[in-house]
Design a protein around this motif. Structure first.
Motif, PDB file in Angstrom:
ATOM      1  N   ASN A  47       1.923   3.738   1.521  1.00  0.00           N
ATOM      2  CA  ASN A  47       1.160   2.668   2.160  1.00  0.00           C
ATOM      3  C   ASN A  47       0.363   1.852   1.148  1.00  0.00           C
ATOM      4  N   GLU A  48      -0.151   2.500   0.126  1.00  0.00           N
ATOM      5  CA  GLU A  48      -0.885   1.778  -0.920  1.00  0.00           C
ATOM      6  C   GLU A  48       0.046   0.838  -1.692  1.00  0.00           C
ATOM      7  N   LYS A  49       1.220   1.339  -2.063  1.00  0.00           N
ATOM      8  CA  LYS A  49       2.161   0.540  -2.854  1.00  0.00           C
ATOM      9  C   LYS A  49       2.746  -0.615  -2.048  1.00  0.00           C
ATOM     10  N   TYR A  50       2.999  -0.386  -0.766  1.00  0.00           N
ATOM     11  CA  TYR A  50       3.645  -1.409   0.056  1.00  0.00           C
ATOM     12  C   TYR A  50       2.666  -2.216   0.906  1.00  0.00           C
ATOM     13  N   ALA A  51       1.378  -2.091   0.678  1.00  0.00           N
ATOM     14  CA  ALA A  51       0.371  -2.791   1.470  1.00  0.00           C
ATOM     15  C   ALA A  51       0.546  -4.306   1.448  1.00  0.00           C
ATOM     16  N   ASP A  52       0.972  -4.853   0.325  1.00  0.00           N
ATOM     17  CA  ASP A  52       1.113  -6.305   0.197  1.00  0.00           C
ATOM     18  C   ASP A  52       2.481  -6.816   0.640  1.00  0.00           C
ATOM     19  N   ASN A  53       3.405  -5.924   0.960  1.00  0.00           N
ATOM     20  CA  ASN A  53       4.739  -6.317   1.398  1.00  0.00           C
ATOM     21  C   ASN A  53       4.704  -6.538   2.905  1.00  0.00           C
ATOM     22  N   GLU A  54       4.808  -7.800   3.327  1.00  0.00           N
ATOM     23  CA  GLU A  54       4.675  -8.141   4.742  1.00  0.00           C
ATOM     24  C   GLU A  54       5.761  -7.514   5.614  1.00  0.00           C
ATOM     25  N   GLY A  57       5.108  -3.154   4.829  1.00  0.00           N
ATOM     26  CA  GLY A  57       3.733  -2.951   5.266  1.00  0.00           C
ATOM     27  C   GLY A  57       3.328  -1.519   5.527  1.00  0.00           C
ATOM     28  N   TYR A  58       2.273  -1.360   6.319  1.00  0.00           N
ATOM     29  CA  TYR A  58       1.693  -0.051   6.637  1.00  0.00           C
ATOM     30  C   TYR A  58       2.621   0.733   7.558  1.00  0.00           C
ATOM     31  N   TRP A  89       9.522   2.522  -5.635  1.00  0.00           N
ATOM     32  CA  TRP A  89       8.739   1.289  -5.608  1.00  0.00           C
ATOM     33  C   TRP A  89       8.736   0.670  -6.991  1.00  0.00           C
ATOM     34  N   ASP A  90       9.236  -0.520  -7.099  1.00  0.00           N
ATOM     35  CA  ASP A  90       9.127  -1.326  -8.314  1.00  0.00           C
ATOM     36  C   ASP A  90       9.511  -0.567  -9.588  1.00  0.00           C
TER      37      ASP A  90
END
Length: 102
Positions: A47-54, A57-58, A89-90
């Motif tokens: 959730n922290e890593k994907y928080a900015d991915n619309e 997301g969460y 992630w990335d």
């Protein structure tokens, strides 16, 4: 009682540029966790890593994380047969592993 750890892996390029890895391609993020603690920690990291991915997301739970990740190369994987989980992630992979019994 079985214990688990969360490890992170990446390639040499990222390892030399990401302070979390400090030049190493594999690190231990946390150790001596119960499986339930490891699940919670991995979901929190996701959730922290994907928080900015619309679009991703969460995720309230791992099942939602897996469903939202399906159409992407990176993201949450379904739970493995041994009960462990992982996500990408990335250019980095975060994995729950059983710790060796000594």
């Amino acid at each position: 009682m079985a214990t688990y750890r969360i490890i992170a892996k990446t390639n040499g390029y990222i390892a030399n540029r990401d302070i979390q890895f400090n030049g190493r391609t594999e690190i231990i993020v946390e150790r001596e966790l119960t499986l339930k603690e490891a699940y919670k920690m991995l979901l929190d990291m996701f959730n922290e890593k994907y928080a900015d991915n619309e679009e991703v997301g969460y995720a309230a739970n791992w099942g939602i994380a897996v469903i939202r990740s399906r159409k992407y190369v990176d993201g949450a994987t379904p739970t493995f047969s041994d009960g462990t989980r992982s996500f990408d992630w990335d250019g980095r992979s975060y994995v729950i592993e059983a710790e060796e019994v000594e």
